[in-house]
Write an enzyme that holds these catalytic residues in place. Structure first.
Site, PDB file in Angstrom:
ATOM      1  N   GLY A  77       0.763  -1.157   0.032  1.00 55.13           N
ATOM      2  CA  GLY A  77       0.065  -0.003  -0.091  1.00 55.13           C
ATOM      3  C   GLY A  77       0.588   1.249   0.045  1.00 55.13           C
ATOM      4  O   GLY A  77       1.838   1.181  -0.592  1.00 55.13           O
ATOM      5  N   VAL A  78       0.239   2.203   0.827  1.00 54.81           N
ATOM      6  CA  VAL A  78       1.152   3.519   0.908  1.00 54.81           C
ATOM      7  C   VAL A  78       2.484   3.387   1.316  1.00 54.81           C
ATOM      8  O   VAL A  78       3.196   4.062   1.122  1.00 54.81           O
ATOM      9  CB  VAL A  78       0.338   4.556   1.544  1.00 54.81           C
ATOM     10  CG1 VAL A  78       0.083   4.151   2.983  1.00 54.81           C
ATOM     11  CG2 VAL A  78       0.749   6.089   1.453  1.00 54.81           C
ATOM     12  N   ASP A  79       2.484   2.514   2.337  1.00 53.82           N
ATOM     13  CA  ASP A  79       4.092   2.390   2.801  1.00 53.82           C
ATOM     14  C   ASP A  79       4.920   1.664   1.884  1.00 53.82           C
ATOM     15  O   ASP A  79       6.083   2.505   1.737  1.00 53.82           O
ATOM     16  CB  ASP A  79       3.787   1.398   4.046  1.00 53.82           C
ATOM     17  CG  ASP A  79       5.012   1.214   4.857  1.00 53.82           C
ATOM     18  OD1 ASP A  79       5.866   2.049   4.861  1.00 53.82           O
ATOM     19  OD2 ASP A  79       5.119  -0.189   5.491  1.00 53.82           O
ATOM     20  N   SER A 103      -5.058   3.072   8.328  1.00 55.92           N
ATOM     21  CA  SER A 103      -5.633   1.936   8.601  1.00 55.92           C
ATOM     22  C   SER A 103      -6.813   1.308   7.789  1.00 55.92           C
ATOM     23  O   SER A 103      -7.483   0.140   8.061  1.00 55.92           O
ATOM     24  CB  SER A 103      -6.159   1.815  10.254  1.00 55.92           C
ATOM     25  OG  SER A 103      -5.165   1.633  10.978  1.00 55.92           O
TER      26      SER A 103
END
Length: 165
Positions: free
Chosen positions: A32-34, A117
């Site tokens: 994802g964004v990470d 989250s």
């Protein structure tokens, strides 16, 4: 007065003082964004994150931004959704509070949050957005920032934030 707004964009392209990374507790990258932030920042971000020794859920850590157009990355670890009875709301609220604490401590003026989250961690999008806005609006350092943006990846997320703002 701090301007709060939502936009649909790739958070790794924003030229702000800091972007927030919805990280995992290792801070060593993920999906994802990470993963997108780590890929765009380069290996130097990973090297700095290794020195931090991780981050507990609800807390935040700040690093340089390296290959990103922003100055800093604030990493926060949001809660995994377990039905809402495992302290998830308090932990998510704490993520925003700790990110804003770091922004104030470092004199940052522009900050971009992703939808923390709500991806693989499964937090319901509407509830997460409500907590995000409540935490940001209640933070004592709010007036020290010029802009706080909620960077949404999807049109659905954007519509939720625009309605709530």
């Amino acid at each position: 007065m701090t301007r709060l707004f939502a936009l649909q964009a790739d958070i790794t392209t924003l030229a702000v003082d800091a972007i927030v990374n919805a990280a995992n507790s290792s801070l060593l990258g993920g999906g994802g964004v990470d993963g997108a932030i780590h890929r765009a920042a380069g290996l130097e971000l990973l090297q700095e994150c290794r020195q931090l020794g991780g981050c507990p859920t609800g807390q935040a850590r700040i690093t340089g931004a390296y290959g990103l157009p922003c100055r800093h990355v604030i990493h926060t670890v949001g809660p995994v959704w377990h039905g809402g009875h495992a302290g998830e709301a308090q932990k998510l609220h704490s993520c925003y509070t700790h990110c804003l604490d770091l922004a104030a401590q470092h004199g940052l003026k522009t900050l971009a949050f992703p939808c923390i989250s709500t991806g693989v961690y499964g937090y319901p999008k509407e509830a997460a957005a409500e907590i995000a806005l409540q935490a940001v609006r209640a933070h004592p350092a709010l007036g020290q920032l010029d802009e706080i943006m909620f960077c949404c990846f999807s049109p659905t997320d954007l519509a939720i934030y625009q309605r709530l703002i």
